[in-house]
Design an enzyme around this catalytic site. Structure first.
Site, PDB file in Angstrom:
ATOM      1  CB  ILE A 147      34.575  -2.213 -19.113  1.00  0.00           C
ATOM      2  CG1 ILE A 147      33.409  -3.004 -18.507  1.00  0.00           C
ATOM      3  CG2 ILE A 147      34.066  -1.035 -19.947  1.00  0.00           C
ATOM      4  CD1 ILE A 147      32.543  -3.736 -19.519  1.00  0.00           C
ATOM      5  CD  GLU A 234      31.329  -4.981 -30.313  1.00  0.00           C
ATOM      6  OE1 GLU A 234      32.025  -5.453 -29.393  1.00  0.00           O
ATOM      7  OE2 GLU A 234      30.123  -4.671 -30.171  1.00  0.00           O
ATOM      8  CD  GLN A 271      60.676 -27.769 -51.050  1.00  0.00           C
ATOM      9  OE1 GLN A 271      60.717 -28.794 -50.389  1.00  0.00           O
ATOM     10  NE2 GLN A 271      60.701 -27.763 -52.382  1.00  0.00           N
ATOM     11  CD  GLN A 328      57.905 -23.704 -34.385  1.00  0.00           C
ATOM     12  OE1 GLN A 328      57.290 -23.270 -33.419  1.00  0.00           O
ATOM     13  NE2 GLN A 328      58.745 -24.726 -34.304  1.00  0.00           N
ATOM     14  N   GLY A 332      63.922 -19.511 -31.409  1.00  0.00           N
ATOM     15  CA  GLY A 332      63.994 -19.103 -30.004  1.00  0.00           C
ATOM     16  C   GLY A 332      63.772 -17.624 -29.805  1.00  0.00           C
ATOM     17  CD  GLU A 359      34.593 -21.679 -28.973  1.00  0.00           C
ATOM     18  OE1 GLU A 359      35.650 -22.303 -29.176  1.00  0.00           O
ATOM     19  OE2 GLU A 359      34.570 -20.473 -28.621  1.00  0.00           O
TER      20      GLU A 359
END
Length: 369
Positions: A147, A234, A271, A328, A332, A359
């Site tokens: 919650i 929501e 590139q 990415q 690092g 899902e």
């Protein structure tokens, strides 16, 4: 003008130090909520007669986008103002509206909604919490989990079964004023993968007596209908927050790749970097264009559940892809928590879960085909 006002507020009250404090302590300070109320940020789409600004969802969308761009989404204004308070504005008695909405708009009454249970998440019909009428009160027993705003809430809308044999038609919603009931207990702050500054907890109800007039809608068994009416908005709220985070991640990554040198030139001039950013920018632009479309439909009362589900599904999946690609490009340094992109990577993961998982969104969309 509203955008500028939001930015000024966040620059003062949600700076780096404040956001770090929220993460460390697990919640946003009540003083910050009160300051947001004073600045008029907690009632921009709530009715003027209760202290709100009387605007529409477009103001909420702008606020959510700025929260994302300022990396301040742990401050759960959208949940408080755009998700929970509208239940009271739409379904509560006039007495409750007059008693609770001004405090919500000022920041004095923090709001939460309690639907999810340990054994019932997306399947709300499986909830076990019960509400049994006893004279002028309902006696509520049960448990809720995950919650948001639960740790500090003053008002919580609780979903419970008034008829355990009626499935969805047996669910009712109750307004619980925490300081006026016994049998209400908060659990510990839950230790999460991300969004550490957004307080999340369990709630327990043991023979908690709630006045009959706090039943939303005044009739038992209307809770599931109310939830279904509110869920499209929501889900759009979640999508807009994800969009704000996408835009922040892209801005940070563009700046970083322009400054970072590799093989004699900036990363931005490589590139591969250009192709990655072009792909991310395209997905972000498509996502935002669709959000504008959905927002227009919501404002005109035309947003259906399937389209809202598409918005949440598409934007949160785009959020996950884009933030992963951006991290990415930081190399690092992207793995170091001192860089905001790493915090976003953690925070973004929950967006594909709460408010209905990806899902579940696909199931809802498929039913409309």
């Amino acid at each position: 003008m509203f955008e500028e006002a939001v930015d000024r507020f966040l620059d003062v009250h949600a700076d780096d130090a404040a956001r770090a404090r929220w993460r460390d302590q697990g919640f946003v300070d009540r003083e910050t909520w009160l300051a947001a109320g004073e600045a008029g940020l907690l009632g921009c789409s709530l009715p003027e007669e209760y202290g709100g600004s009387g605007g529409d969802f477009r103001y909420d969308a702008l606020l959510m986008e700025r929260l994302g761009l300022k990396q301040a989404l742990h401050f759960a204004i959208p949940l408080h103002t755009t998700v929970v308070a509208p239940y009271i504005a739409a379904y509560a008695s006039e007495d409750l509206r007059k008693r609770l909405l001004p405090g919500a708009i000022s920041g004095e009454k923090l709001m939460a909604v309690a639907m999810t249970e340990p054994g019932a998440g997306s399947d709300l019909q499986g909830m076990k919490s019960t509400a049994v009428r006893d004279g002028d009160h309902y006696v509520i027993n049960g448990q809720k989990t995950f919650i948001s705003n639960g740790y500090g809430c003053d008002v919580v809308i609780v979903a419970a079964k008034t008829d355990a044999t009626a499935g969805a038609r047996g669910i009712s919603l109750f307004v619980v004023e925490v300081d006026k009931v016994e049998g209400f207990q908060r659990g510990r702050l839950l230790d999460k993968l991300g969004q550490e500054g957004r307080d999340t907890t369990e709630l327990f109800f043991s023979d908690m007596r709630v006045p009959v007039e706090n039943l939303l809608g005044g009739v038992e068994g209307q809770g599931f209908r109310m939830l279904m009416e509110m869920l499209p908005k929501e889900r759009l709220v979640i999508a807009w927050q994800a969009m704000g985070m996408i835009e922040s991640a892209l801005a940070l990554t563009v700046d970083y790749t322009r400054e970072r040198k590799a093989f004699g030139k900036s990363l931005f001039e490589q590139q591969n970097t250009q192709f990655k950013l072009a792909d991310c920018k395209t997905r972000a632009t498509v996502a935002k264009t669709f959000l504008y479309h959905c927002t227009e439909k919501l404002v005109h009362g035309q947003l259906d559940a399937a389209t809202a589900s598409m918005a949440k599904l598409f934007v949160t999946e785009a959020q996950a892809f884009i933030i992963d690609e951006c991290l990415q490009l930081f190399g690092g340094y992207g793995y170091m928590l001192e860089y905001p992109i790493s915090e976003m990577y953690k925070d973004a993961r929950a967006y594909r879960i709460y408010g209905g998982s990806s899902e579940i969104m696909k199931m809802l969309i498929a039913r409309s085909i």
